[in-house]
Design a protein around this motif. Structure first.
Motif, mmCIF file in Angstrom:
data_model
loop_
_atom_site.group_PDB
_atom_site.id
_atom_site.type_symbol
_atom_site.label_atom_id
_atom_site.label_comp_id
_atom_site.label_asym_id
_atom_site.label_seq_id
_atom_site.Cartn_x
_atom_site.Cartn_y
_atom_site.Cartn_z
ATOM 1 N N SER A 1 0.523 -1.560 -0.364
ATOM 2 C CA SER A 1 -0.011 -0.250 -0.497
ATOM 3 C C SER A 1 0.840 1.593 -0.379
ATOM 4 O O SER A 1 0.775 2.126 -1.038
ATOM 5 C CB SER A 1 -0.816 0.050 1.307
ATOM 6 N N ILE A 2 1.905 1.076 0.797
ATOM 7 C CA ILE A 2 2.703 2.232 1.128
ATOM 8 C C ILE A 2 3.750 2.341 -0.935
ATOM 9 O O ILE A 2 3.680 3.651 -1.652
ATOM 10 C CB ILE A 2 3.883 1.698 2.372
ATOM 11 N N LYS A 3 3.883 1.579 -1.012
ATOM 12 C CA LYS A 3 4.533 1.382 -2.762
ATOM 13 C C LYS A 3 3.433 1.901 -3.494
ATOM 14 O O LYS A 3 3.869 3.427 -4.129
ATOM 15 C CB LYS A 3 5.407 -0.225 -2.929
ATOM 16 N N ASN B 1 2.782 7.181 6.040
ATOM 17 C CA ASN B 1 2.135 7.942 7.286
ATOM 18 C C ASN B 1 1.669 6.393 8.233
ATOM 19 O O ASN B 1 0.679 6.241 8.848
ATOM 20 C CB ASN B 1 2.194 8.444 7.176
ATOM 21 N N LYS B 2 1.456 5.282 6.931
ATOM 22 C CA LYS B 2 0.646 3.951 6.824
ATOM 23 C C LYS B 2 1.905 3.786 7.953
ATOM 24 O O LYS B 2 3.151 3.043 7.934
ATOM 25 C CB LYS B 2 0.420 3.536 5.330
ATOM 26 N N TYR B 3 1.641 2.920 9.186
ATOM 27 C CA TYR B 3 2.027 1.404 9.941
ATOM 28 C C TYR B 3 1.046 0.655 10.059
ATOM 29 O O TYR B 3 0.277 0.227 9.978
ATOM 30 C CB TYR B 3 2.498 2.775 10.906
ATOM 31 N N ALA B 4 2.134 -0.214 10.071
ATOM 32 C CA ALA B 4 1.990 -2.493 10.524
ATOM 33 C C ALA B 4 1.195 -1.994 11.919
ATOM 34 O O ALA B 4 1.648 -1.702 12.530
ATOM 35 C CB ALA B 4 3.348 -2.929 10.198
ATOM 36 N N GLU B 5 0.678 -2.884 11.577
ATOM 37 C CA GLU B 5 -0.316 -3.545 13.244
ATOM 38 C C GLU B 5 0.554 -4.246 13.915
ATOM 39 O O GLU B 5 1.443 -4.792 13.312
ATOM 40 C CB GLU B 5 -1.475 -3.800 13.348
ATOM 41 N N ASN C 1 7.816 0.169 11.227
ATOM 42 C CA ASN C 1 7.181 1.174 12.119
ATOM 43 C C ASN C 1 8.529 1.904 11.986
ATOM 44 O O ASN C 1 8.660 3.052 11.601
ATOM 45 C CB ASN C 1 6.246 0.993 13.342
ATOM 46 N N ASP C 2 9.353 1.818 12.754
ATOM 47 C CA ASP C 2 10.499 2.694 13.560
ATOM 48 C C ASP C 2 11.150 3.433 11.483
ATOM 49 O O ASP C 2 11.677 4.036 11.927
ATOM 50 C CB ASP C 2 11.041 2.118 14.166
ATOM 51 N N PHE C 3 11.364 1.934 11.122
ATOM 52 C CA PHE C 3 11.762 2.699 10.169
ATOM 53 C C PHE C 3 10.966 3.602 8.784
ATOM 54 O O PHE C 3 11.608 4.446 8.128
ATOM 55 C CB PHE C 3 12.370 1.525 9.334
ATOM 56 N N LEU C 4 9.526 3.070 9.310
ATOM 57 C CA LEU C 4 8.738 4.203 8.536
ATOM 58 C C LEU C 4 9.124 5.663 8.915
ATOM 59 O O LEU C 4 9.947 6.675 7.854
ATOM 60 C CB LEU C 4 8.040 3.817 8.271
ATOM 61 N N ARG C 5 9.525 6.213 10.513
ATOM 62 C CA ARG C 5 9.700 6.892 11.561
ATOM 63 C C ARG C 5 11.308 7.829 10.500
ATOM 64 O O ARG C 5 10.685 8.834 10.244
ATOM 65 C CB ARG C 5 9.376 6.727 12.280
ATOM 66 N N TYR C 6 12.071 6.853 10.181
ATOM 67 C CA TYR C 6 13.419 7.012 10.188
ATOM 68 C C TYR C 6 13.319 8.235 8.508
ATOM 69 O O TYR C 6 13.605 8.697 8.504
ATOM 70 C CB TYR C 6 14.497 6.088 10.360
ATOM 71 N N ILE C 7 12.798 6.447 8.054
ATOM 72 C CA ILE C 7 12.620 7.215 6.703
ATOM 73 C C ILE C 7 12.224 8.493 5.933
ATOM 74 O O ILE C 7 12.249 9.942 5.920
ATOM 75 C CB ILE C 7 12.036 6.163 5.272
ATOM 76 N N ALA C 8 11.037 9.236 6.656
ATOM 77 C CA ALA C 8 10.017 10.385 7.368
ATOM 78 C C ALA C 8 10.563 11.315 7.193
ATOM 79 O O ALA C 8 11.260 12.757 6.218
ATOM 80 C CB ALA C 8 9.149 10.743 7.683
ATOM 81 N N GLU C 9 11.670 10.810 8.432
ATOM 82 C CA GLU C 9 12.766 11.860 8.493
ATOM 83 C C GLU C 9 13.954 12.460 7.401
ATOM 84 O O GLU C 9 14.319 12.815 6.951
ATOM 85 C CB GLU C 9 13.702 11.652 9.835
ATOM 86 N N LEU C 10 14.862 11.052 7.223
ATOM 87 C CA LEU C 10 15.764 10.908 6.520
ATOM 88 C C LEU C 10 14.790 12.247 4.740
ATOM 89 O O LEU C 10 14.830 12.678 4.020
ATOM 90 C CB LEU C 10 15.936 10.313 5.938
ATOM 91 N N LYS C 11 12.826 11.413 4.624
ATOM 92 C CA LYS C 11 12.448 12.558 3.306
ATOM 93 C C LYS C 11 12.705 14.070 3.661
ATOM 94 O O LYS C 11 13.016 14.493 2.742
ATOM 95 C CB LYS C 11 11.526 11.938 3.157
#
Length: 699
Positions: free
Chosen positions: A225-227, A233-237, A252-262
């Motif tokens: 879905s993210i792809k 901002n979508k996170y896994a349950e 989920n932590d990786f997504l937050r890190y990617i968002a920061e990198l973005k």
């Protein structure tokens, strides 16, 4: 196979190995159970056969007690009855040797038939044989030994043998059809049970696997879905605390890190865009300035062909030319370390210094000295500049070169023959200090039309896709076989063919300078020297140079610059430079240093002349040259009087100056004074020939 396995789902990667292992385990279990069951059946059949054989022998023992055993017919009937029992395929009695010895050999049916019978009689052990051909059966041969108590009977009463002697054996073959039928039923039951168990375990294990990887499947759906929509901002349950839940949490932590990198990347992209725009503007301005500063003067464009190929937007090489007030053509080729903006910054300041010093009339030796001082003073230590300076004196037909780190300059005639080469004899600019810097020039006097080729090392080191460099030999081959007018195009075409479309690793600079042997004829002045001469103006220049100053001071450009600042003479400073330069050089070379121009007629005479000039100049202890310049007015026209006097012995100026101006073109000296006489109003020697006065009208 590997690709097939990699493309399987996680569920199948777990299910397939588990089911294969279960299949192997159940098959092995079935084989073991079936084997044990078969073993038990055979053991029971064997015991049943041995028991039947024993019972039959007991029946024979009873016949022996009642005396019927001595009747052959009775024994035959007994044998048939025993063989006719259910599940009995064959029955017969084997008479042992002790019985044969005591009671006779007996019936044919009572003889040993095969090795199995004989082994039983000899070894006194039960012999067995499984029959698999046709209907399955089991044959046992049971020996019977004489005993004092055989099931309540004393055999030794009738048999005169020692106890333990084998009296005979019973061979009994029983059918195993019923047992094998039972074994087949067991096999069917086991196979059916295995199939049912395998199917049950397949669904049970599949259910457990699906439950175990449910979190991973949801994580996969979240990733897809993210792809698809790019929403970070979508996170896994996170549904469990096991490894799958831990993976979801890490994701989920990786997504937050990617968002920061973005966000950081977006900020840096904005900075880079500003930097790119600023760099583009700097390069545009730099290219504009470099284009202006390296533009070839129109008066030299017809004689100098050049080709510049930078690696980046800005060039780390410069190839410029200018004409001095005395008419000499000066050329500078400079190659800084590296390429691009950094290299361009190193060479760009050299341009203006070169132009200024050339315009002031300084020699290329003095220009090289000043450029070296500038590079050493302003540039970092590791940013030296390779350079070559060329001065072409068309009137004297002399080429002077100072080469510091540039590949050898080559001089060719019209037929492609190499006339001379100037290899690098000095270190690049900026390496050594002024005290150790050598401004010594190497000169060559040409005697025909020629073409000077100068280039940076980027041309020689240009590599083909196979790693082969262009090299000097390839360039010499092209220049040697190409017509005079087409050499530049041939060199460029050869270089491009060698590179085969690849970019060069270093900036490439190439120039061909056409040098004609013929010069414009010298014409005498049309001004009448008999007109009235009056002094005019308030300025006056007087300089007296002793031996120490003559060694290092290039006075002509300095004096000419003063003249160029005066309103009346500003537009004539080039002609005045030529006049003053010729008069001063004659005073120094022939007056103070006592050099003879006839030396230039010898082989390599011009080089010898320059070497001798340098030796005598540095060894000079006594000598003086006086320069006096003042304004005049001739028939209401502004004029300049130049007087040069030296401490030399002079010459017979009356005879020399009365000679005609025409002289052979191949004489490599004497054209300077003739040129001065052609442009001045009056040229007059006095004294013993060590004093000369020239008057030039500024009109």
């Amino acid at each position: 196979m590997k690709a097939w396995w990699r493309n399987l789902s996680l569920h199948n990667k777990l299910q397939i190995p588990i089911q294969l292992l279960l299949l192997m385990a159940l098959l092995l279990a079935n084989v073991w159970v079936e084997g044990e069951f078969k073993k038990k059946l055979l053991e029971d059949a064997e015991q049943r056969a041995i028991s039947s054989a024993t019972q039959s022998f007991l029946g024979l023992n009873a016949m022996m007690l009642n005396g019927n055993i001595s009747q052959p017919q009775a024994r035959i009937i007994y044998f048939k009855k025993m063989a006719g029992q259910d599940d009995v395929n064959d029955f017969y009695l084997v008479r042992g040797k002790p019985v044969q010895d005591q009671f006779g050999i007996g019936l044919p049916e009572e003889q040993a038939r095969d090795e199995l019978d004989r082994n039983a009689l000899i070894s006194n052990t039960v012999q067995r044989q499984s029959i698999t051909k046709g209907k399955p059966a089991l044959r046992v041969v049971v020996p019977f030994a004489a005993q004092s108590d055989f099931h309540g009977t004393n055999c030794l009463q009738c048999h005169h043998v020692r106890e333990g002697a084998v009296n005979g054996a019973v061979s009994l073959t029983i059918s195993l059809a019923r047992e094998y039928a039972d074994l087949g039923k067991v096999r069917i039951l086991l196979s059916s049970g295995q199939v049912l168990l395998q199917i049950s375990l397949f669904f049970l294990i599949g259910f457990l696997i699906r439950e175990a990887i449910a979190s991973v499947v949801k994580l996969e759906k979240t990733m897809l879905s993210i792809k698809a929509d790019g929403d970070l901002n979508k996170y896994a349950e996170v549904e469990s605390g096991d490894e799958a839940g831990h993976i979801a949490q890490v994701f989920n932590d990786f997504l937050r890190y990617i968002a920061e990198l973005k966000q950081q990347l977006a900020d840096k992209v904005a900075v880079l865009e500003k930097y790119h725009d600023r760099t583009e503007e700097e390069q545009r301005v730099g290219s504009f300035i470099m284009g202006r500063m390296t533009k070839m003067p129109k008066q030299l464009e017809a004689h100098i062909q050049r080709h510049m190929r930078p690696v980046e937007h800005l060039n780390g090489d410069i190839l410029i030319a200018a004409k001095s007030p005395g008419g000499e053509v000066h050329i500078l080729l400079a190659d800084a370390i590296g390429h691009g903006l950094t290299a361009a910054v190193n060479v760009l300041p050299l341009c203006q210094t070169f132009y200024d010093l050339t315009d002031k009339g300084f020699s290329i030796g003095q220009i090289a000295t000043d450029l070296n001082a500038m590079v050493r003073h302003f540039m970092p230590t590791d940013r030296f500049v390779s350079a070559v300076l060329v001065s072409i004196h068309r009137t004297a037909r002399v080429i002077e070169v100072w080469n510091g780190g540039i590949p050898a300059l080559l001089l060719f005639n019209r037929t492609g023959q190499q006339l001379h080469r100037w290899s690098s004899a000095n270190l690049p600019l900026g390496i050594v200090s002024g005290d150790h810097f050598s401004a010594k020039l190497e000169a060559f006097q040409y005697q025909e039309d020629c073409q000077l080729c100068l280039f940076s090392d980027g041309l020689l080191e240009a590599s083909s896709p196979r790693g082969e460099i262009f090299g000097e030999s390839r360039m010499l081959e092209i220049l040697g076989k190409t017509e005079y007018e087409g050499r530049m195009q041939a060199l460029i075409a050869g270089m491009e063919a060698h590179l085969e479309g690849l970019p060069a690793h270093d900036d490439i600079s190439l120039a061909l300078v056409d040098i004609g042997y013929e010069v414009e004829p010298i014409s005498t002045s049309q001004i009448n020297p008999a007109k009235t001469v009056q002094t005019n103006g308030d300025w006056h220049i007087a300089i007296s140079l002793g031996a120490a100053e003559l060694k290092y001071l290039d006075v002509v450009p300095l004096v000419t610059q003063i003249i160029a600042k005066i309103n009346a003479t500003r537009e004539h400073h080039s002609a005045l430079f030529m006049v003053l330069s010729e008069l001063f050089n004659n005073a120094l070379d022939h007056g103070v240093l006592q050099l003879n121009s006839a030396l230039k007629l010898e082989q390599d005479g011009f080089d010898k002349f320059l070497e001798l000039r340098e030796e005598r100049l540095w060894a000079l202890q006594n000598g003086r040259i006086d320069i006096d310049i003042r304004p005049l007015e001739i028939d209401h026209k502004q004029a300049v009087q130049i007087r040069v006097a030296d401490s030399g012995s002079g010459f017979d100026h009356v005879t020399r100056m009365s000679a005609p101006l025409d002289r052979p073109e191949d004489i490599p000296y004497g054209r300077g004074i003739a040129l001065v006489k052609s442009v001045v109003y009056k040229l007059e020697y006095s004294g013993r020939g060590n004093e000369v006065t020239a008057i030039y009208i500024c009109a």
